[in-house]
Structures are given as structure tokens and as C-alpha cells.
Design an enzyme around this catalytic site. Structure first.
Site, PDB file in Angstrom:
ATOM      1  N   HIS A  49      -0.186 -16.941  -4.596  1.00  0.00           N
ATOM      2  CA  HIS A  49      -0.745 -17.021  -3.246  1.00  0.00           C
ATOM      3  C   HIS A  49      -0.338 -18.317  -2.547  1.00  0.00           C
ATOM      4  O   HIS A  49      -0.567 -18.467  -1.345  1.00  0.00           O
ATOM      5  CB  HIS A  49      -2.268 -16.914  -3.312  1.00  0.00           C
ATOM      6  CG  HIS A  49      -2.877 -16.218  -2.134  1.00  0.00           C
ATOM      7  ND1 HIS A  49      -2.300 -16.204  -0.876  1.00  0.00           N
ATOM      8  CD2 HIS A  49      -4.025 -15.496  -2.008  1.00  0.00           C
ATOM      9  CE1 HIS A  49      -3.046 -15.522  -0.045  1.00  0.00           C
ATOM     10  NE2 HIS A  49      -4.103 -15.082  -0.704  1.00  0.00           N
TER      11      HIS A  49
ATOM     12  N   ASP B  24       7.344   4.087  -3.580  1.00  0.00           N
ATOM     13  CA  ASP B  24       7.816   5.245  -4.355  1.00  0.00           C
ATOM     14  C   ASP B  24       9.079   4.850  -5.114  1.00  0.00           C
ATOM     15  O   ASP B  24      10.136   4.642  -4.526  1.00  0.00           O
ATOM     16  CB  ASP B  24       8.090   6.413  -3.397  1.00  0.00           C
ATOM     17  CG  ASP B  24       8.615   7.649  -4.108  1.00  0.00           C
ATOM     18  OD1 ASP B  24       8.745   7.628  -5.351  1.00  0.00           O
ATOM     19  OD2 ASP B  24       8.903   8.642  -3.417  1.00  0.00           O
TER      20      ASP B  24
END
Length: 404
Positions: A120, A341
Site C-alpha cells: 500500500h 479472466d
């Protein structure tokens, strides 16, 4: 930024995998496509030197693969236990300066889990989504389709936060409990209707209505005020405002921490659903101040600092007069995680694991796009109260089976 990682795990169902499924074959594709992807996302293969620099030394990323026996994908996700999700990430997430870690887990049934964590310090939720989409499309099509940008600092030069804000940005860590609560479309519509009184011409967004509702529930908790005749506590809400789509100079695939985190004024108890319009208006005001002030138009991070300092002063006054004040963060991850995907179809479920930083809410659209899954992290004591509150359960359902 906090030194935490942003952890996301993608689960893929067995029926969507090819008939000639082979673990070694898919591992080869994943490793090859990851190598191709990292040539474009090159800072992720480097090491963090300090608060402002990454050494793009091509040290690589941690990549682990595992096989699960005697446990199917459906058993892993029902009943849903987020405390068990850590097994889908590399165990050691503390290597000095590490930016990215990945674990691919193959279930005996043919299902797959892809766990990704990103530091982060250099990246946010949108960035991890961008990376996942880039890697997945490369694995599916054999060549890079998505090309990231690393020019955020030219638009928003980094600033040094004053000491007065460090305690609010560096959240304390403790043992926490994660739960997922689902808001179905019909319940979201009811919440939006309750929040509309301030502006009859403009509906609040789904995410804003849910955030305001959760704020009201947090404010209604007893917490440590068991002897207080007024049920509830003073609450303030961090509202991360993502800048993509707000700043013309930012490309949709710009990497980095592309958000600012203004803070609401403290809301005094008692608060219930009748306060929804007021809570939504407070959230809208934060977004307006980001959009119309110097933060976006002037590219001036100092404007955010000034805004937060004023609100923190107000929170300190509330603490002095009322005692207990709770800070929460409500983050809306409106990014296409479910489009990742790898050639196996869309994920069956996308999960978020926190378990370190308390008082965090992360909202994502469900796979269908109609509902919202809110992953909520609280202390054990607060979660025991929160998950049994009737006002919560009237609109949100605990997720016990992530595949439903």
C-alpha cells in the site's frame, strides 16, 4: 502510506476450466504471462527504498503455488471464514521492501484461487485491479493488452504529511475479525429512498447509501459506553475518494495511490435511520470539497492537509467534551475485479483480507453487479455487538456461502 499490503484473492470455479485441464500447463502459462506483465509493471518487481523511492532492480516477485487435497473450492467458501483466507497468500509477507506477492492454489476439484498482495506504500485498490486485469488478459490472449502508466507524481507531486496527521494515517494494528455482509438490490433501493430527503432530484449512489447506513450503525453501537444513558458513540468517517475519472490528466491505468482521504465531522449520538439524509449530505460535502477545491483543480495536496487538520481539530474537541470517539474508514472499490479472466472465465468470488487494521469497511459490487458485498473489520468485542444488531440485519445479510 501505511506499510500494509492490499490483499485480494480471486476464486475460479472448476466448470469454467478447459476439459484438458493440467496444473503444470496452467502454471507454465501463469508464470510466463506474469513475466511478460512485469516488464510493463516493472516497479512491482523492484524493492521499496524509502517513502519516496523504489529501486527498479528487477529482483522479481514472490510467486508460490500450492495444491489443496481433501478440500473443494465450494468447501473453502462455504461456510465462509475470512480468517482462513490467509492460506491463499504467501505466508511471509514481510520481506524487506517487497512490493508484490502472489500465490496460486489448485483445488483437487479443479478450482483455482489466485491470491495477490501489493504494498500500500505505492499502490491502492485500483492499482491492484489494474495489475490483475493486465496479468489475466496476458495469460488469456498470450500478449500484453493493458499498458499501465507510472506518471502519477507528475500530476500530484508527493508531499510530506505534518506530524499532526501521522497518528491518523498510521492506524493502530491489533487482532481483528473480518465479516462479509451482503446488501441486496432491493435493500439498497430502500436505503437510497431513506437518504433522499436533502435533494429530491438526485439519488445518492448505491455505495454512498450503504456507507451512510453503516456509519449510522457504527454510531449506534454501545462500545465502551455501557453506563451511558444515550446509546451510541461519536463517530467520524474517512471516505477515500478515488481520483480516476475526476482528474483529466490521469489515465485510467495510472498506477499509484490515486485517492485522497478526507474526514467527516464527528456525528453525535443518538443516530438512527432518520439521520440518513444528514449522513449522506456529509459524505457528499466531502466529495464536493475534493472535486471543487484545490485538491483536484489545483493539484494541491496541501488543500487535503488543511481540510483534515480542521476536521481533526473538531474531533479533538469532541473527544474533550464527550470522551469516546471512534474513527472508521469506508472505502468503495468500484473497480472491475470480476473481469480478471485468465482464460477460465470470470471469478466465482473475489475476497478481501484485512485482519490487521480495525474499523475498516471495503465495499465491492457483487459478481452480478446488482448488490454490494461489504467486508467489515472490527475488534472482536465490537464485531460481537455489530453482527447481532437488528438495525444492521434488517438491511444486510451475513455471507455464509460466497458462491451463492
Amino acid at each position: 502510506m501505511p506499510s500494509a499490503h492490499v490483499p485480494v484473492v480471486f476464486f475460479y470455479s472448476p466448470p469454467l476450466l478447459p476439459a484438458n485441464y493440467s496444473i503444470n500447463h496452467h502454471l507454465a502459462i501463469l508464470k510466463s504471462s506474469l513475466s511478460q506483465t512485469l516488464t510493463l509493471f516493472y516497479p512491482l518487481a523492484g524493492r521499496i527504498k524509502d517513502e519516496y523511492h523504489i529501486d527498479c532492480n528487477d529482483d522479481g516477485v514472490k510467486f508460490v503455488h500450492a495444491r489443496v487435497r481433501h478440500l473443494s473450492l465450494s468447501q473453502a467458501l462455504s461456510p465462509l471464514r475470512l480468517e482462513g483466507m490467509t492460506q491463499f497468500f504467501p505466508r511471509d509477507q514481510t520481506e524487506e521492501g517487497e512490493v508484490l506477492g502472489i500465490q496460486v492454489t489448485f483445488f483437487e476439484c479443479g478450482g483455482v484461487a489466485v491470491g495477490v498482495y501489493l504494498s500500500h506504500k505505492i499502490a491502492d485498490a485500483q492499482s491492484i485491479c489494474t495489475f490483475a486485469l493486465g496479468w489475466a488478459s496476458t495469460a488469456k490472449f498470450g500478449s500484453a493488452v493493458l499498458r499501465p502508466r507510472f506518471d502519477l507524481a507528475t500530476v500530484f507531486p508527493p508531499i510530506k504529511l505534518p506530524p499532526s496527521l501521522e497518528a491518523y494515517i498510521e492506524a493502530p494494528t491489533e487482532n481483528c475479525v473480518d465479516r462479509v455482509f451482503r446488501f441486496e438490490a432491493s435493500k439498497i433501493a430502500e436505503l437510497k429512498a431513506k437518504a433522499k430527503a436533502y435533494d429530491e432530484d438526485e439519488d445518492p449512489s448505491k455505495m454512498m447509501a450503504v456507507s451512510a447506513f453503516l456509519w449510522s450503525v457504527f454510531a449506534a453501537m454501545k462500545g465502551n459506553n455501557n453506563n451511558n444513558p444515550i446509546r451510541g458513540r461519536h463517530c467520524m468517517l474517512y471516505l477515500p475518494v478515488f481520483l480516476s475519472g475526476r482528474v483529466p490528466d490521469l489515465h485510467q491505468h495510472t498506477m499509484g495511490n490515486l485517492f485522497v482521504t478526507p474526514l467527516t465531522p464527528p456525528m453525535a449520538p443518538p443516530i438512527d435511520l432518520s439521520a440518513m439524509p444528514e449522513l449522506v449530505e456529509a459524505l457528499r460535502d466531502l466529495v464536493r470539497r475534493v472535486d471543487e477545491g484545490g485538491i483536484v483543480k489545483g493539484r494541491d495536496g496541501g488543500e487535503l492537509v488543511k481540510m483534515m487538520e480542521v476536521l481533526i481539530e473538531a474531533s479533538n474537541k469532541a473527544c474533550d467534551s464527550e470522551g469516546e470517539l471512534e474513527l472508521y474508514e469506508a472505502s468503495s472499490w468500484e473497480f472491475p475485479f470480476y473481469d480478471a479472466d485468465f482464460g477460465w472465465g470470470r471469478p466465482a468470488w473475489v475476497g478481501i483480507v484485512n485482519r490487521t487494521y480495525p474499523n475498516i469497511v471495503i465495499c465491492m459490487h457483487t459478481k452480478s453487479g446488482d448488490g454490494i458485498d461489504a467486508t467489515i473489520t472490527l475488534s472482536e468485542k465490537d464485531m460481537a455487538e455489530f453482527e447481532s444488531m437488528p438495525e444492521l440485519l434488517e438491511y444486510a445479510t451475513p455471507v455464509h456461502n460466497a458462491l451463492e
